[in-house]
Design a protein around this motif. Structure first.
Motif, PDB file in Angstrom:
ATOM      1  N   LYS A 111       0.916  -0.955   0.059  1.00 15.73           N
ATOM      2  CA  LYS A 111      -0.356   0.190   0.387  1.00 15.73           C
ATOM      3  C   LYS A 111       0.970   1.357   0.101  1.00 15.73           C
ATOM      4  O   LYS A 111       0.660   2.764  -0.518  1.00 15.73           O
ATOM      5  N   TYR A 112       1.837   1.075   0.698  1.00 15.37           N
ATOM      6  CA  TYR A 112       2.792   2.209   0.802  1.00 15.37           C
ATOM      7  C   TYR A 112       2.980   2.460  -0.634  1.00 15.37           C
ATOM      8  O   TYR A 112       3.928   3.720  -1.337  1.00 15.37           O
ATOM      9  N   ARG A 113       3.989   1.188  -0.900  1.00 18.02           N
ATOM     10  CA  ARG A 113       4.573   1.448  -2.640  1.00 18.02           C
ATOM     11  C   ARG A 113       3.511   2.406  -3.651  1.00 18.02           C
ATOM     12  O   ARG A 113       3.572   3.678  -4.398  1.00 18.02           O
ATOM     13  N   GLU A 114       2.159   2.310  -3.728  1.00 20.10           N
ATOM     14  CA  GLU A 114       1.114   2.412  -4.351  1.00 20.10           C
ATOM     15  C   GLU A 114       0.722   4.183  -4.557  1.00 20.10           C
ATOM     16  O   GLU A 114       1.345   4.805  -5.120  1.00 20.10           O
ATOM     17  N   GLU A 115       1.080   3.999  -2.889  1.00 18.59           N
ATOM     18  CA  GLU A 115       0.687   5.637  -1.948  1.00 18.59           C
ATOM     19  C   GLU A 115       1.362   6.767  -3.124  1.00 18.59           C
ATOM     20  O   GLU A 115       1.932   7.931  -2.913  1.00 18.59           O
ATOM     21  N   GLY A 116       3.392   5.889  -2.475  1.00 21.38           N
ATOM     22  CA  GLY A 116       4.366   6.996  -2.828  1.00 21.38           C
ATOM     23  C   GLY A 116       3.987   7.266  -4.082  1.00 21.38           C
ATOM     24  O   GLY A 116       5.285   8.723  -4.584  1.00 21.38           O
ATOM     25  N   LEU A 117       4.123   6.181  -5.489  1.00 18.61           N
ATOM     26  CA  LEU A 117       4.138   6.547  -6.258  1.00 18.61           C
ATOM     27  C   LEU A 117       2.392   7.722  -6.875  1.00 18.61           C
ATOM     28  O   LEU A 117       3.469   8.256  -7.871  1.00 18.61           O
ATOM     29  N   LYS A 118       1.747   7.467  -5.981  1.00 15.07           N
ATOM     30  CA  LYS A 118       0.805   7.821  -6.511  1.00 15.07           C
ATOM     31  C   LYS A 118       1.040   9.633  -5.972  1.00 15.07           C
ATOM     32  O   LYS A 118       0.741  10.701  -6.258  1.00 15.07           O
ATOM     33  N   ARG A 119       2.082  10.127  -5.037  1.00 12.66           N
ATOM     34  CA  ARG A 119       2.254  11.145  -5.081  1.00 12.66           C
ATOM     35  C   ARG A 119       3.544  11.978  -4.806  1.00 12.66           C
ATOM     36  O   ARG A 119       4.101  12.861  -4.870  1.00 12.66           O
ATOM     37  N   GLY A 120       3.918  11.257  -6.307  1.00 12.10           N
ATOM     38  CA  GLY A 120       4.816  11.490  -7.031  1.00 12.10           C
ATOM     39  C   GLY A 120       6.668  11.173  -7.092  1.00 12.10           C
ATOM     40  O   GLY A 120       7.559  11.480  -7.992  1.00 12.10           O
ATOM     41  N   LEU A 121       6.481  10.599  -6.073  1.00  9.01           N
ATOM     42  CA  LEU A 121       7.777   9.329  -6.457  1.00  9.01           C
ATOM     43  C   LEU A 121       8.003   8.996  -7.549  1.00  9.01           C
ATOM     44  O   LEU A 121       7.347   8.376  -8.310  1.00  9.01           O
ATOM     45  N   LYS A 122       9.681   8.671  -7.594  1.00  5.48           N
ATOM     46  CA  LYS A 122       9.705   8.292  -9.069  1.00  5.48           C
ATOM     47  C   LYS A 122       9.984   6.773  -8.916  1.00  5.48           C
ATOM     48  O   LYS A 122       9.474   5.431  -9.899  1.00  5.48           O
ATOM     49  N   TYR A 123      10.093   6.532  -7.738  1.00  7.58           N
ATOM     50  CA  TYR A 123      10.120   4.554  -7.338  1.00  7.58           C
ATOM     51  C   TYR A 123       9.700   4.322  -6.163  1.00  7.58           C
ATOM     52  O   TYR A 123      11.093   5.230  -5.734  1.00  7.58           O
ATOM     53  N   VAL A 124       9.577   3.097  -5.670  1.00  2.13           N
ATOM     54  CA  VAL A 124       9.566   2.958  -4.962  1.00  2.13           C
ATOM     55  C   VAL A 124      10.129   1.775  -4.744  1.00  2.13           C
ATOM     56  O   VAL A 124       8.910   0.871  -4.842  1.00  2.13           O
ATOM     57  N   GLU A 125      10.290   1.354  -3.140  1.00  2.00           N
ATOM     58  CA  GLU A 125      11.472   0.408  -2.867  1.00  2.00           C
ATOM     59  C   GLU A 125      10.659  -0.504  -1.933  1.00  2.00           C
ATOM     60  O   GLU A 125      11.318   0.059  -0.616  1.00  2.00           O
ATOM     61  N   SER A 126       9.632  -1.246  -1.689  1.00  2.00           N
ATOM     62  CA  SER A 126       8.643  -1.214   0.045  1.00  2.00           C
ATOM     63  C   SER A 126       8.781  -2.853  -0.169  1.00  2.00           C
ATOM     64  O   SER A 126       8.195  -3.487  -0.683  1.00  2.00           O
ATOM     65  N   GLY A 127       9.332  -2.977   1.334  1.00  6.84           N
ATOM     66  CA  GLY A 127       8.702  -4.596   1.809  1.00  6.84           C
ATOM     67  C   GLY A 127       9.690  -4.635   3.038  1.00  6.84           C
ATOM     68  O   GLY A 127      10.582  -3.722   3.664  1.00  6.84           O
ATOM     69  N   PRO A 128       9.001  -5.982   3.872  1.00  7.68           N
ATOM     70  CA  PRO A 128       9.856  -5.932   5.279  1.00  7.68           C
ATOM     71  C   PRO A 128      11.622  -6.227   5.189  1.00  7.68           C
ATOM     72  O   PRO A 128      11.670  -5.802   6.228  1.00  7.68           O
ATOM     73  N   LEU A 129      11.795  -6.640   4.124  1.00  8.36           N
ATOM     74  CA  LEU A 129      13.859  -6.945   3.947  1.00  8.36           C
ATOM     75  C   LEU A 129      13.972  -5.555   3.659  1.00  8.36           C
ATOM     76  O   LEU A 129      14.643  -5.721   3.373  1.00  8.36           O
ATOM     77  N   VAL A 130      13.379  -5.125   3.151  1.00  7.95           N
ATOM     78  CA  VAL A 130      14.014  -4.069   1.629  1.00  7.95           C
ATOM     79  C   VAL A 130      15.311  -3.236   3.250  1.00  7.95           C
ATOM     80  O   VAL A 130      14.873  -2.612   4.176  1.00  7.95           O
ATOM     81  N   ARG A 131      16.309  -2.655   2.137  1.00 12.25           N
ATOM     82  CA  ARG A 131      16.847  -1.932   3.138  1.00 12.25           C
ATOM     83  C   ARG A 131      17.614  -0.984   2.046  1.00 12.25           C
ATOM     84  O   ARG A 131      17.397  -1.070   0.605  1.00 12.25           O
ATOM     85  N   SER A 132      18.710  -0.185   2.265  1.00  9.24           N
ATOM     86  CA  SER A 132      19.058   1.042   1.417  1.00  9.24           C
ATOM     87  C   SER A 132      19.313   0.662   0.107  1.00  9.24           C
ATOM     88  O   SER A 132      18.877   0.944  -1.095  1.00  9.24           O
ATOM     89  N   SER A 133      20.459   0.022   0.176  1.00  8.25           N
ATOM     90  CA  SER A 133      21.105  -0.999  -1.129  1.00  8.25           C
ATOM     91  C   SER A 133      20.623  -2.426  -1.557  1.00  8.25           C
ATOM     92  O   SER A 133      20.907  -2.389  -3.066  1.00  8.25           O
ATOM     93  N   TYR A 134      18.886  -2.361  -1.430  1.00  4.03           N
ATOM     94  CA  TYR A 134      18.297  -3.358  -1.723  1.00  4.03           C
ATOM     95  C   TYR A 134      17.864  -3.146  -3.409  1.00  4.03           C
ATOM     96  O   TYR A 134      17.474  -2.281  -3.566  1.00  4.03           O
ATOM     97  N   HIS A 135      17.966  -4.135  -3.847  1.00  2.00           N
ATOM     98  CA  HIS A 135      17.780  -4.226  -5.938  1.00  2.00           C
ATOM     99  C   HIS A 135      18.618  -2.214  -5.697  1.00  2.00           C
ATOM    100  O   HIS A 135      17.975  -1.965  -6.893  1.00  2.00           O
ATOM    101  N   ALA A 136      19.778  -2.069  -5.470  1.00  2.00           N
ATOM    102  CA  ALA A 136      19.627  -0.305  -5.565  1.00  2.00           C
ATOM    103  C   ALA A 136      20.395  -0.272  -7.636  1.00  2.00           C
ATOM    104  O   ALA A 136      20.119   0.525  -7.732  1.00  2.00           O
ATOM    105  N   GLU A 137      21.041  -1.835  -8.084  1.00  2.00           N
ATOM    106  CA  GLU A 137      21.423  -1.387  -9.086  1.00  2.00           C
ATOM    107  C   GLU A 137      19.901  -0.956  -9.801  1.00  2.00           C
ATOM    108  O   GLU A 137      20.031  -0.897 -11.236  1.00  2.00           O
ATOM    109  N   ARG A 138      18.268  -1.277  -9.961  1.00  2.00           N
ATOM    110  CA  ARG A 138      17.607  -1.084 -10.496  1.00  2.00           C
ATOM    111  C   ARG A 138      17.553   0.716 -10.491  1.00  2.00           C
ATOM    112  O   ARG A 138      16.090   0.865 -11.050  1.00  2.00           O
ATOM    113  N   HIS A 139      18.113   1.460  -9.440  1.00  3.83           N
ATOM    114  CA  HIS A 139      17.878   2.491  -8.928  1.00  3.83           C
ATOM    115  C   HIS A 139      18.304   3.707 -10.214  1.00  3.83           C
ATOM    116  O   HIS A 139      18.048   4.947 -10.492  1.00  3.83           O
ATOM    117  N   VAL A 140      19.515   3.398 -10.614  1.00  2.00           N
ATOM    118  CA  VAL A 140      20.319   3.958 -11.840  1.00  2.00           C
ATOM    119  C   VAL A 140      19.828   4.322 -13.092  1.00  2.00           C
ATOM    120  O   VAL A 140      20.264   5.109 -13.514  1.00  2.00           O
TER     121      VAL A 140
END
Length: 295
Positions: free
Chosen positions: A262-291
């Motif tokens: 839900k937070y991921r969907e809301e973040g995108l609606k509010r103008g964020l370009k990309y939201v990585e959201s999940g219990p085990l997500v940390r700052s560098s998780y899937h970081a290669e996707r953010h480039v």
């Protein structure tokens, strides 16, 4: 048999780690290779110092997040497993050692972070700059994310930190505004927002992270999202806070995976370009996707 009060029983249930937070132990040859390179080069990784639950997955893929400027922090954040104290002098040869390790590992995307070095006039900015420059020199095709600390409003240090050629510049908010004094006693909510704003204005792809489960409300998370969007943030990571030791702040609640969705969907609606959201997500998780996130 003594029965606990209902309130205490409910608190105990909230602190019991749910099944969705269980992770596999790090194994495999790729993990062993990274472990060897890190040890041989006497490098620090936030994967280890921060007790990251994704270390097995990330190291198993041959990647790691390197922590420069030592492993002793001048801050005393109540959530963080990194040691607090008076850091020793930094190693001026560290930028080259880190760059050589990244080159040896052959990583396509490198993440660099550091402890806070508030006692240094430049907050460690020159080491930051040289590490990025050396990494780009030895591995010109490697993309880089730098997860930088709060410069305490020393903006010339900020500009030096982010001027080395990295593709993504991250600075974590960590929590919502109301909890700052408790979670990040030496930081300021608005100052971190200002740092992100200046980074965006400098032309960098901006990223930040927030931990959930510290007692924040849903509305407070949405306000933080709105504040971040207003200050030029492009990428946001949301993950579950896990208490590293009994000396650290307790988990107030384990957030269900559906709420993270839900937070991921809301973040995108509010103008964020990309939201990585999940219990085990940390700052560098899937970081290669953010480039390649558009800015």
């Amino acid at each position: 048999m003594i029965e606990l009060p209902v309130v205490e029983v409910e608190k105990a249930k909230k602190r019991q780690k749910p099944d969705w937070l269980r992770v596999k132990l790090p194994v495999g040859q790729a993990y062993a290779n990274v472990r060897k390179i890190v040890d041989e080069n006497k490098l620090h990784t936030i994967c280890e110092s921060g007790n990251c639950p994704n270390m097995g997955e990330c190291w198993g893929e041959g990647t790691a997040t390197f922590m420069i400027l030592g492993n002793v922090c001048t801050r005393s954040c109540t959530f963080c497993a990194v040691a607090t104290g008076r850091p020793p002098e930094y190693d001026e040869k560290e930028p080259l050692r880190v760059a050589e390790a990244i080159h040896t590992m052959g990583v396509k995307h490198a993440v660099l972070t550091s402890v806070n070095r508030d006692e240094l006039k430049d907050r460690g900015a020159e080491i930051w700059y040289q590490t990025v420059v050396e990494t780009k020199r030895l591995s010109p095709n490697t993309t880089i994310e730098t997860l930088i600390p709060d410069t305490k409003g020393k903006w010339d240090a900020l500009y030096r930190m982010i001027d080395g050629g990295q593709e993504v510049v991250s600075h974590n908010m960590e929590t919502v505004e109301r909890l700052y004094r408790r979670v990040r006693p030496q930081a300021k909510y608005q100052r971190s927002l200002d740092q992100i704003k200046l980074t965006n204005e400098y032309g960098k792809r901006t990223k930040s992270g927030i931990m959930l489960g510290l007692g924040e409300t849903e509305d407070e998370v949405y306000k933080a999202m709105d504040d971040l969007v207003a200050h030029g943030l492009h990428i946001l990571t949301l993950g579950q806070y896990l208490q590293p030791t009994k000396m650290h702040i307790e988990v107030a609640e384990f957030i269900h995976p559906d709420q993270f969705d839900k937070y991921r969907e809301e973040g995108l609606k509010r103008g964020l370009k990309y939201v990585e959201s999940g219990p085990l997500v940390r700052s560098s998780y899937h970081a290669e996707r953010h480039v390649n996130v558009p800015i």
